[in-house]
Write an enzyme that holds these catalytic residues in place. Structure first.
Site, PDB file in Angstrom:
ATOM      1  N   LYS A   4      26.061  38.146  65.318  1.00 22.38           N
ATOM      2  CA  LYS A   4      27.035  38.213  64.221  1.00 22.38           C
ATOM      3  C   LYS A   4      28.445  38.483  64.760  1.00 22.38           C
ATOM      4  O   LYS A   4      29.430  37.994  64.226  1.00 22.38           O
ATOM      5  CB  LYS A   4      26.620  39.295  63.221  1.00 22.38           C
ATOM      6  CG  LYS A   4      25.275  39.004  62.541  1.00 22.38           C
ATOM      7  CD  LYS A   4      25.339  37.721  61.744  1.00 22.38           C
ATOM      8  CE  LYS A   4      24.102  37.482  60.906  1.00 22.38           C
ATOM      9  NZ  LYS A   4      24.186  36.287  60.062  1.00 22.38           N
ATOM     10  N   THR A  17      18.145  40.762  48.697  1.00 21.59           N
ATOM     11  CA  THR A  17      17.680  39.382  48.917  1.00 21.59           C
ATOM     12  C   THR A  17      16.247  39.424  49.455  1.00 21.59           C
ATOM     13  O   THR A  17      15.785  40.493  49.881  1.00 21.59           O
ATOM     14  CB  THR A  17      18.565  38.655  49.971  1.00 21.59           C
ATOM     15  OG1 THR A  17      18.346  39.285  51.242  1.00 21.59           O
ATOM     16  CG2 THR A  17      20.031  38.678  49.624  1.00 21.59           C
ATOM     17  N   CYS A  31      24.942  30.229  55.557  1.00 21.19           N
ATOM     18  CA  CYS A  31      24.225  31.473  55.218  1.00 21.19           C
ATOM     19  C   CYS A  31      22.903  31.564  55.974  1.00 21.19           C
ATOM     20  O   CYS A  31      22.233  32.592  55.898  1.00 21.19           O
ATOM     21  CB  CYS A  31      23.929  31.539  53.714  1.00 21.19           C
ATOM     22  SG  CYS A  31      25.388  31.819  52.728  1.00 21.19           S
ATOM     23  N   SER A  51      27.861  39.896  59.363  1.00 20.27           N
ATOM     24  CA  SER A  51      27.171  41.092  58.870  1.00 20.27           C
ATOM     25  C   SER A  51      27.979  42.313  59.289  1.00 20.27           C
ATOM     26  O   SER A  51      28.732  42.258  60.270  1.00 20.27           O
ATOM     27  CB  SER A  51      25.781  41.176  59.508  1.00 20.27           C
ATOM     28  OG  SER A  51      25.261  42.484  59.383  1.00 20.27           O
ATOM     29  N   ASP A  81      16.833  22.293  60.500  1.00 24.18           N
ATOM     30  CA  ASP A  81      17.077  23.501  61.294  1.00 24.18           C
ATOM     31  C   ASP A  81      18.552  23.475  61.701  1.00 24.18           C
ATOM     32  O   ASP A  81      19.012  22.494  62.299  1.00 24.18           O
ATOM     33  CB  ASP A  81      16.166  23.461  62.530  1.00 24.18           C
ATOM     34  CG  ASP A  81      16.299  24.721  63.386  1.00 24.18           C
ATOM     35  OD1 ASP A  81      17.399  25.325  63.400  1.00 24.18           O
ATOM     36  OD2 ASP A  81      15.312  25.094  64.038  1.00 24.18           O
ATOM     37  N   LEU A 133      21.459  35.005  49.639  1.00 24.25           N
ATOM     38  CA  LEU A 133      22.905  34.823  49.488  1.00 24.25           C
ATOM     39  C   LEU A 133      23.270  33.336  49.378  1.00 24.25           C
ATOM     40  O   LEU A 133      24.127  32.960  48.574  1.00 24.25           O
ATOM     41  CB  LEU A 133      23.648  35.459  50.673  1.00 24.25           C
ATOM     42  CG  LEU A 133      23.397  36.964  50.911  1.00 24.25           C
ATOM     43  CD1 LEU A 133      24.242  37.480  52.076  1.00 24.25           C
ATOM     44  CD2 LEU A 133      23.699  37.771  49.646  1.00 24.25           C
ATOM     45  N   TYR A 189      20.881  41.062  67.064  1.00 23.30           N
ATOM     46  CA  TYR A 189      21.442  40.657  65.767  1.00 23.30           C
ATOM     47  C   TYR A 189      22.955  40.884  65.750  1.00 23.30           C
ATOM     48  O   TYR A 189      23.724  40.002  65.339  1.00 23.30           O
ATOM     49  CB  TYR A 189      20.741  41.456  64.668  1.00 23.30           C
ATOM     50  CG  TYR A 189      21.165  41.099  63.266  1.00 23.30           C
ATOM     51  CD1 TYR A 189      20.754  39.899  62.671  1.00 23.30           C
ATOM     52  CD2 TYR A 189      21.972  41.952  62.518  1.00 23.30           C
ATOM     53  CE1 TYR A 189      21.140  39.576  61.386  1.00 23.30           C
ATOM     54  CE2 TYR A 189      22.360  41.640  61.235  1.00 23.30           C
ATOM     55  CZ  TYR A 189      21.942  40.447  60.663  1.00 23.30           C
ATOM     56  OH  TYR A 189      22.326  40.122  59.386  1.00 23.30           O
TER      57      TYR A 189
HETATM   58  N1  LIG Z   1      21.040  40.501  52.610  1.00 18.97           N
HETATM   59  C1  LIG Z   1      21.821  41.288  53.307  1.00 18.97           C
HETATM   60  O1  LIG Z   1      21.911  42.494  52.995  1.00 18.97           O
HETATM   61  C2  LIG Z   1      22.624  40.757  54.462  1.00 18.97           C
HETATM   62  C3  LIG Z   1      23.487  41.649  55.110  1.00 18.97           C
HETATM   63  C4  LIG Z   1      24.254  41.195  56.169  1.00 18.97           C
HETATM   64  C5  LIG Z   1      24.169  39.869  56.564  1.00 18.97           C
HETATM   65  N2  LIG Z   1      23.312  39.034  55.932  1.00 18.97           N
HETATM   66  C6  LIG Z   1      23.280  37.650  56.405  1.00 18.97           C
HETATM   67  O2  LIG Z   1      23.392  36.788  55.307  1.00 18.97           O
HETATM   68  C7  LIG Z   1      22.695  35.564  55.556  1.00 18.97           C
HETATM   69  C8  LIG Z   1      21.744  35.301  54.403  1.00 18.97           C
HETATM   70  O3  LIG Z   1      20.796  36.338  54.379  1.00 18.97           O
HETATM   71  P1  LIG Z   1      19.819  36.631  53.144  1.00 18.97           P
HETATM   72  O4  LIG Z   1      19.748  38.082  53.009  1.00 18.97           O
HETATM   73  O5  LIG Z   1      20.209  35.770  52.008  1.00 18.97           O
HETATM   74  O6  LIG Z   1      18.440  36.176  53.800  1.00 18.97           O
HETATM   75  P2  LIG Z   1      17.353  35.089  53.361  1.00 18.97           P
HETATM   76  O7  LIG Z   1      16.237  35.242  54.336  1.00 18.97           O
HETATM   77  O8  LIG Z   1      17.069  35.181  51.908  1.00 18.97           O
HETATM   78  O9  LIG Z   1      18.139  33.724  53.631  1.00 18.97           O
HETATM   79  C9  LIG Z   1      18.322  33.205  54.911  1.00 18.97           C
HETATM   80  C10 LIG Z   1      17.836  31.786  54.897  1.00 18.97           C
HETATM   81  O10 LIG Z   1      18.179  31.148  56.131  1.00 18.97           O
HETATM   82  C11 LIG Z   1      17.096  30.320  56.493  1.00 18.97           C
HETATM   83  N3  LIG Z   1      17.126  30.048  57.929  1.00 18.97           N
HETATM   84  C12 LIG Z   1      16.912  30.927  58.941  1.00 18.97           C
HETATM   85  N4  LIG Z   1      16.997  30.280  60.118  1.00 18.97           N
HETATM   86  C13 LIG Z   1      17.259  28.978  59.838  1.00 18.97           C
HETATM   87  C14 LIG Z   1      17.438  27.817  60.632  1.00 18.97           C
HETATM   88  N5  LIG Z   1      17.350  27.871  61.972  1.00 18.97           N
HETATM   89  N6  LIG Z   1      17.701  26.651  60.016  1.00 18.97           N
HETATM   90  C15 LIG Z   1      17.778  26.570  58.663  1.00 18.97           C
HETATM   91  N7  LIG Z   1      17.615  27.638  57.860  1.00 18.97           N
HETATM   92  C16 LIG Z   1      17.354  28.823  58.445  1.00 18.97           C
HETATM   93  C17 LIG Z   1      15.869  31.128  56.083  1.00 18.97           C
HETATM   94  O11 LIG Z   1      14.736  30.316  55.997  1.00 18.97           O
HETATM   95  C18 LIG Z   1      16.324  31.681  54.733  1.00 18.97           C
HETATM   96  O12 LIG Z   1      16.028  30.784  53.698  1.00 18.97           O
HETATM   97  C19 LIG Z   1      21.986  35.753  56.901  1.00 18.97           C
HETATM   98  O13 LIG Z   1      22.755  35.134  57.901  1.00 18.97           O
HETATM   99  C20 LIG Z   1      21.979  37.262  57.097  1.00 18.97           C
HETATM  100  O14 LIG Z   1      21.973  37.620  58.442  1.00 18.97           O
HETATM  101  C21 LIG Z   1      22.538  39.444  54.889  1.00 18.97           C
END
Ligand SMILES: NC(=O)c1ccc[n+]([C@@H]2O[C@H](COP(=O)([O-])OP(=O)(O)OC[C@H]3O[C@@H](n4cnc5c(N)ncnc54)[C@H](O)[C@@H]3O)[C@@H](O)[C@H]2O)c1
Length: 260
Positions: free
Chosen positions: A162, A193, A84, A145, A58, A16, A158
């Site tokens: 959120k 993703t 994100c 989320s 981080d 995302l 989780y």
């Molecule tokens: N994909 C979905 O269906 C979905 C649904 C609900 C919520 N989300 C939320 O959306 C956000 C993005 O998710 P996504 O699906 O794109 O996942 P993703 O794993 O592709 O992206 C998340 C990114 O965050 C980075 N990250 C994690 N912890 C970190 C930290 N401490 N410091 C720096 N970077 C860090 C990861 O390395 C990764 O690159 C997340 O917060 C996730 O919880 C996603």
């Protein structure tokens, strides 16, 4: 001549966040993409091209995020921060192997909630120094989320991380209103993703049953479209917006009790 608009996008090396960085870049904004992996960061930078910048950091670290924000400010006027970065997690409160790991609970809260708050506080301080453009100095968008509202069995950590984001949205928006900074949270449903590529087939089939309309998972570009609209529309503030095609998650696959 006014300086370039810069957006900090955490977790912007994949999923995302990467879609948000791509969308903002297309709109003439300079994205500063933050992630933990140097390799993924370099891929993202090559994929995005143009003036996009990757910073390894981080989100839960004050020195890391201070350094990332210093870089962002050198590139122009930091007016947008999109959080994100986040980690998925599933474990029962009492599983076959015993109670939920306390350190895992803390890790999830640290990456998702503490990390988001860390970026909000540090980015807001920088945005306060901006001269107002139109009626604002900056916009912060956080990513929660559906689990914040209808968390499944196994999502206690989780969902708590959120839910904390949802709960802090209004007090943050109220406080930062005085500085002309908006704060909005987006709560996505199921989006295709890398994070969800690892979801086991059985669990994915179970989630598919909750789909309403459209009968598919979201495209990250659709999430990015909402974020772009939030940034553009000054009336959206202090709110959490679901983007989920009317999905309400059921209790989930892990609901069967462990007791004999
Ligand atoms: N994909 C979905 O269906 C979905 C649904 C609900 C919520 N989300 C939320 O959306 C956000 C993005 O998710 P996504 O699906 O794109 O996942 P993703 O794993 O592709 O992206 C998340 C990114 O965050 C980075 N990250 C994690 N912890 C970190 C930290 N401490 N410091 C720096 N970077 C860090 C990861 O390395 C990764 O690159 C997340 O917060 C996730 O919880 C996603």
């Amino acid at each position: 001549m006014s300086s370039a608009t810069v957006a900090l996008v955490t977790g912007g090396t994949s999923g995302l966040g990467l879609a948000v960085a791509r969308r903002l870049l297309a709109e003439g904004v300079v994205p500063v993409v933050v992630g933990r992996s140097e390799e993924r960061g370099q891929h993202a930078r090559e994929f995005l091209g143009g003036p996009a910048v990757f910073v390894r950091a981080d989100v839960a670290s004050e020195p890391d995020m201070t350094a990332a924000l210093d870089i962002a400010e050198r590139l122009g006027s930091l007016r947008i921060a999109v959080n994100c970065a986040g980690v998925p997690h599933a474990a029962k409160v009492v599983g076959r192997a015993g109670p939920h790991s306390l350190s895992q609970f803390v890790d999830v809260m640290t990456a998702n909630l503490v990390g988001t708050f860390n970026v909000v506080r540090l980015a807001a301080e920088r945005m306060m120094r901006n001269a107002p453009r139109g009626q604002e100095r900056g916009v912060i968008v956080n990513t929660a989320s559906l689990a914040a509202f209808d968390g499944q069995v196994g999502q206690a950590a989780y969902a708590a991380s959120k839910g904390g984001m949802v709960s802090m949205t209004l007090p943050l928006a109220r406080e930062l209103a005085g500085s002309l900074i908006r704060v909005v949270t987006v709560a996505p449903g199921f989006f295709e993703t890398p994070a969800v590529a690892s979801v086991p087939v059985r669990a994915r089939r179970e989630l598919d049953r909750d789909l309403v309309h459209p009968q598919r998972w979201g495209d990250p570009a659709e999430f990015a479209g909402l974020v772009a609209h939030i940034i553009e529309n000054p009336m959206i503030n202090g709110e959490t917006i679901r983007i989920d095609g009317a999905v309400r998650m059921s209790p989930g696959l892990l609901r069967k009790a462990n007791t004999p």
